[in-house]
Design an enzyme around this catalytic site. Structure first.
Site, mmCIF file in Angstrom:
data_model
loop_
_atom_site.group_PDB
_atom_site.id
_atom_site.type_symbol
_atom_site.label_atom_id
_atom_site.label_comp_id
_atom_site.label_asym_id
_atom_site.label_seq_id
_atom_site.Cartn_x
_atom_site.Cartn_y
_atom_site.Cartn_z
ATOM 1 N N THR A 17 -3.864 5.064 -20.501
ATOM 2 C CA THR A 17 -3.835 3.681 -20.987
ATOM 3 C C THR A 17 -2.535 3.399 -21.738
ATOM 4 O OG1 THR A 17 -6.234 3.877 -21.315
ATOM 5 C CG2 THR A 17 -5.172 1.944 -22.260
ATOM 6 N N ARG A 21 -0.729 11.608 -22.980
ATOM 7 C CA ARG A 21 -1.295 12.186 -24.195
ATOM 8 C C ARG A 21 -1.989 13.489 -23.877
ATOM 9 N NH1 ARG A 21 -3.682 7.018 -27.488
ATOM 10 N NH2 ARG A 21 -1.767 5.834 -27.214
ATOM 11 N N SER A 112 -0.816 7.925 -31.090
ATOM 12 C CA SER A 112 -1.489 6.796 -31.713
ATOM 13 C C SER A 112 -2.644 7.189 -32.628
ATOM 14 C CB SER A 112 -1.947 5.837 -30.614
ATOM 15 O OG SER A 112 -2.434 4.666 -31.169
ATOM 16 N N HIS A 113 -3.855 6.745 -32.282
ATOM 17 C CA HIS A 113 -4.996 6.960 -33.171
ATOM 18 C C HIS A 113 -5.603 8.356 -33.002
ATOM 19 C CE1 HIS A 113 -6.383 5.673 -29.278
ATOM 20 N NE2 HIS A 113 -7.540 6.251 -29.527
ATOM 21 N N LYS A 125 5.594 7.978 -24.624
ATOM 22 C CA LYS A 125 5.431 6.712 -23.909
ATOM 23 C C LYS A 125 6.796 6.095 -23.637
ATOM 24 C CE LYS A 125 3.769 2.996 -25.975
ATOM 25 N NZ LYS A 125 2.877 1.964 -26.499
ATOM 26 N N ASP A 276 -3.218 2.372 -37.722
ATOM 27 C CA ASP A 276 -3.443 3.681 -37.106
ATOM 28 C C ASP A 276 -2.185 4.551 -37.128
ATOM 29 O OD1 ASP A 276 -1.991 2.259 -35.219
ATOM 30 O OD2 ASP A 276 -2.963 3.267 -33.538
ATOM 31 N N ASP A 278 0.331 5.177 -35.175
ATOM 32 C CA ASP A 278 1.644 4.631 -34.823
ATOM 33 C C ASP A 278 1.820 3.179 -35.257
ATOM 34 O OD1 ASP A 278 -0.252 3.858 -32.921
ATOM 35 O OD2 ASP A 278 1.266 3.584 -31.369
ATOM 36 N N ASP A 280 0.209 0.313 -34.636
ATOM 37 C CA ASP A 280 -0.005 -0.879 -33.813
ATOM 38 C C ASP A 280 -1.418 -1.446 -33.947
ATOM 39 O OD1 ASP A 280 -1.123 1.205 -32.403
ATOM 40 O OD2 ASP A 280 -0.091 0.803 -30.520
ATOM 41 N N ARG A 281 -2.328 -0.683 -34.555
ATOM 42 C CA ARG A 281 -3.690 -1.213 -34.736
ATOM 43 C C ARG A 281 -3.879 -1.740 -36.150
ATOM 44 N NH1 ARG A 281 -8.106 2.318 -31.500
ATOM 45 N NH2 ARG A 281 -6.856 2.678 -29.639
ATOM 46 N N THR A 343 -7.677 -3.302 -19.870
ATOM 47 C CA THR A 343 -7.395 -2.664 -21.153
ATOM 48 C C THR A 343 -6.002 -2.048 -21.168
ATOM 49 O OG1 THR A 343 -9.716 -2.230 -21.534
ATOM 50 C CG2 THR A 343 -8.156 -0.775 -22.648
ATOM 51 N N GLU A 363 -10.197 -5.523 -28.349
ATOM 52 C CA GLU A 363 -11.311 -5.215 -29.244
ATOM 53 C C GLU A 363 -11.076 -3.932 -30.041
ATOM 54 O OE1 GLU A 363 -12.999 -2.273 -28.547
ATOM 55 O OE2 GLU A 363 -11.694 -2.039 -26.804
ATOM 56 N N SER A 364 -10.126 -3.111 -29.568
ATOM 57 C CA SER A 364 -9.872 -1.814 -30.194
ATOM 58 C C SER A 364 -8.920 -1.943 -31.383
ATOM 59 C CB SER A 364 -9.287 -0.875 -29.158
ATOM 60 O OG SER A 364 -8.142 -1.474 -28.558
ATOM 61 N N LYS A 375 1.099 -4.314 -29.606
ATOM 62 C CA LYS A 375 0.261 -4.807 -30.676
ATOM 63 C C LYS A 375 0.907 -4.392 -31.992
ATOM 64 C CE LYS A 375 -3.073 -1.004 -29.974
ATOM 65 N NZ LYS A 375 -2.816 -0.387 -28.660
ATOM 66 N N ARG A 495 -16.992 4.345 -22.956
ATOM 67 C CA ARG A 495 -17.063 3.232 -23.894
ATOM 68 C C ARG A 495 -18.016 2.189 -23.316
ATOM 69 N NH1 ARG A 495 -13.113 4.905 -27.154
ATOM 70 N NH2 ARG A 495 -10.996 5.291 -26.413
HETATM 71 C C1 VG1 Z 1 -7.769 2.654 -26.162
HETATM 72 C C2 VG1 Z 1 -8.238 1.238 -26.392
HETATM 73 C C3 VG1 Z 1 -7.247 0.251 -25.786
HETATM 74 C C4 VG1 Z 1 -5.855 0.516 -26.376
HETATM 75 C C5 VG1 Z 1 -5.475 1.964 -26.165
HETATM 76 C C6 VG1 Z 1 -4.167 2.324 -26.823
HETATM 77 O O1 VG1 Z 1 -7.706 2.914 -24.779
HETATM 78 O O2 VG1 Z 1 -9.510 1.041 -25.848
HETATM 79 O O3 VG1 Z 1 -7.678 -1.048 -26.059
HETATM 80 O O4 VG1 Z 1 -4.903 -0.302 -25.746
HETATM 81 O O5 VG1 Z 1 -6.474 2.813 -26.725
HETATM 82 O O6 VG1 Z 1 -4.211 2.076 -28.193
HETATM 83 P P1 VG1 Z 1 -8.857 3.723 -24.005
HETATM 84 O O7 VG1 Z 1 -8.349 3.861 -22.614
HETATM 85 O O8 VG1 Z 1 -9.027 5.022 -24.719
HETATM 86 O O9 VG1 Z 1 -10.079 2.890 -24.127
HETATM 87 V V1 VG1 Z 1 -3.255 2.987 -29.222
HETATM 88 O O10 VG1 Z 1 -3.312 2.304 -30.693
HETATM 89 O O11 VG1 Z 1 -4.016 4.505 -29.041
HETATM 90 O O12 VG1 Z 1 -1.776 3.043 -28.489
HETATM 91 CO CO CO Z 2 -1.840 2.956 -31.848
#
Ligand code: VG1
Ligand code: CO
Length: 542
Positions: A17, A21, A112-113, A125, A276, A278, A280-281, A343, A363-364, A375, A495
């Site tokens: 996504t 990772r 990221s998270h 990325k 989070d 990085d 962006d959240r 997504t 939504e995340s 984001k 999910r």
């Molecule tokens: C998750 C979220 C998605 C978001 C992605 C990257 O992806 O659901 O909405 O864009 O993380 O966010 P997934 O495929 O695990 O549902 V971040 O802040 O980790 O770059």
């Molecule tokens: Co992030």
């Protein structure tokens, strides 16, 4: 000085996504990083002499990975690299730097998270010239290349001193090590009213911003406590740590529960927020009221005109498919377009570039606008602050008012993490197979109006993305959505997204999980979750 090193492909270097990772141990394998970075450059054309932005979220292996990226970029002919001091750049700040410097692209080192540290995750990325994540055509080309790579090019040079701001060189490539915050802060000053937010803090408004020992710390400290003069102590966990102090840098109700508890307590400040790994959240919680990210998107879109950056109004809104339809109600009222995408932020880039939308969200806990192509966690918090400063109402008052105008979308996401991948795939396959028989079926009071596997046609470049999540839409506006995560690094994560629309304002004060109880039970039954996953309860509820 340029060496060509032979190598062999690694299996599984497919970006998900949001980039590639994997566990740190996977990245530590010989040539693993080099293979992937060379595959990125092999999939691009026309970057000779151009600029590359490089930075990461500061997690374990960030500094080492940056040294390698710079050496490979130099050997491949980039002319210049812009690097955040200490190897630090939040994802939105990296996006901004790419745009501001008309760079060819950027490489963001982050998972990221996901947790960090030697036993945690790492990620790479690639972002394109508009500042956004590479679209699928590019990520697929990169993946293909990783399967056939035989060599990479790298310059031999001493390590760059990442901690010293200024100019230097890696091979023939010029390097600018810059302050990671300055340009980002300047951009924020054009979007929200710093004077108005300063008066808000001066009037006694209190907030707690938890940077979760991740990349946003320096940004939040300089902007909130520095420029906006929020009281010292407003920003906590402000120093980026390589392992995020052993915590999970995901600003949700599980990993930021302490913040939620504070917001619900008698000592609650006016606003609690977090971001989070990085940056962006964003998580936004008012005193006594958690704002779901889907509602946050809708409230920001509905109130953006109060802030200087969006005073002329917004062109349209985009949301990822599983995100609640609260934003749709705002778009209807404002008579602007609403785009529903798969997504991942990479699907918003074309819509933003074409000027079709101004505000985007997922939504995340992701919200953003056309100011960058990612984001942006701190941006969302600053926009909230400016809306609060303009309206002089509490978060709860603003959200309740929003519901009374637009109706409330009760919404929750249930994650079943690290389940067996075969079971997860079987579950999705069974759901897909059942789709044709679902339409028109009744489950108690619920009647299925539409059931499909979401497909997206990009109106700008006309690309198609299929299999983006199973949707079951009920008459009256309730919805169930199922998809598998594309960011996890262990097993599979299912999910389940559950939504119910309530137009009646006298029913806006119920507890979400209570309102959704029947739909949640149906979500388990319809998909055979216990049977396929062996789980009877989700691991995370947001
Ligand atoms: C998750 C979220 C998605 C978001 C992605 C990257 O992806 O659901 O909405 O864009 O993380 O966010 P997934 O495929 O695990 O549902 V971040 O802040 O980790 O770059
Ligand atoms: Co992030």
């Amino acid at each position: 000085m340029i060496k060509t090193v032979s190598t062999k492909p690694y299996q599984g270097q497919r970006p998900g996504t949001s980039g590639l990772r994997k566990k740190v141990a996977v990245f530590l394998q010989p040539h693993y990083v080099e293979n992937f970075v060379q595959s990125i450059f092999d999939s691009l054309e026309g970057f000779a002499g151009k600029t590359l932005v490089v930075g990461g979220d500061g997690r374990h292996f960030n500094r080492e990975a940056i040294q390698r990226v710079l050496r490979i970029a130099a050997a491949n002919g980039f002319g210049r690299a812009i690097v955040g001091r200490g190897g630090i750049l939040s994802t939105p700040a990296a996006s901004h730097l790419i745009r501001k410097n008309a760079a060819f692209g950027g490489i963001v080192l982050s998972a990221s998270h996901n947790p960090g540290g030697p036993h945690g995750d790492f990620g790479i990325k690639y972002n394109v010239a508009n500042g956004g994540p590479a679209p699928e055509a590019i990520t697929e080309a990169i993946f293909k290349r990783t399967n056939s790579i035989t060599a990479y090019r790298i310059v031999e040079s001493p390590d760059l001193d990442l901690d010293r701001i200024g100019a230097s060189k890696v091979g023939d490539m010029a390097i600018s090590v810059i302050d990671p915050v300055t340009d980002y802060q300047t951009l924020m000053e054009t979007l929200v009213d710093f004077d108005r937010i300063r008066s808000l803090f001066a009037s006694g408004f209190r907030m707690r911003f938890d940077a979760m020992s991740a990349v946003t710390g320096p940004y939040a400290a300089e902007i909130l406590e520095g420029a906006l003069r929020a009281p010292a102590g407003t920003v906590v966990n402000a120093t980026p740590e390589e392992d995020f102090a052993g915590r999970h840098p995901d600003p949700n109700l599980v990993h930021a529960k302490h913040l939620y508890d504070l917001a619900m307590s008698v000592q609650a400040p006016d606003l609690c927020a977090a971001s989070d790994g990085d940056g962006d959240r964003n998580l936004v919680i008012g005193r006594g009221l958690f704002v779901t990210p889907s509602d946050s998107l809708a409230v920001i879109a509905a109130n953006a005109h109060l802030t200087p950056g969006y005073a002329k109004g917004i062109a349209g809104i985009a949301r990822s498919m599983p995100t609640s339809r609260a934003a749709d109600r705002v778009a209807e009222r404002l008579r602007i377009s609403l785009h529903e995408t798969p997504t991942g932020w990479k699907f918003f880039g074309n819509l933003l570039d074409a000027g079709l939308v101004t505000i985007c969200g997922e939504e995340s806990a992701g919200t953003g606008s056309n100011h960058v192509r990612e984001k942006d966690g701190l941006w969302a918090v600053l926009v909230w602050l400016d809306i609060l400063a303009a309206r002089r109402q509490s978060v709860a008052e603003i959200v309740r008012d929003h519901w009374s105008i637009h109706g409330r979308h009760y919404y929750s996401r249930h994650d079943y993490e690290e389940i067996d991948a075969d079971g997860a795939n079987a579950l999705v396959k069974a759901l897909r197979d059942a789709l044709p028989s679902l339409e028109g079926r009744r489950f108690g009071p619920l009647e299925v109006a539409q059931a499909d596997d979401f497909a997206y046609h990009d109106p700008v470049d006309h690309s198609d993305a299929t299999h983006q999540g199973v949707r079951i839409l009920f008459a009256g506006g309730s919805r169930l959505v199922y998809r598998l995560s594309g960011t996890g690094t262990g097993g599979a994560t299912l999910r389940v997204y559950i939504e119910q629309f309530e137009p009646d304002a006298s029913r806006h004060d119920s507890k979400t999980q209570d309102v959704l109880r029947d739909l949640i039970a149906l979500s388990c039954e319809l998909a055979g979750i216990p049977r396929h996953t062996g789980r009877t309860e989700p691991s995370v509820i947001t």
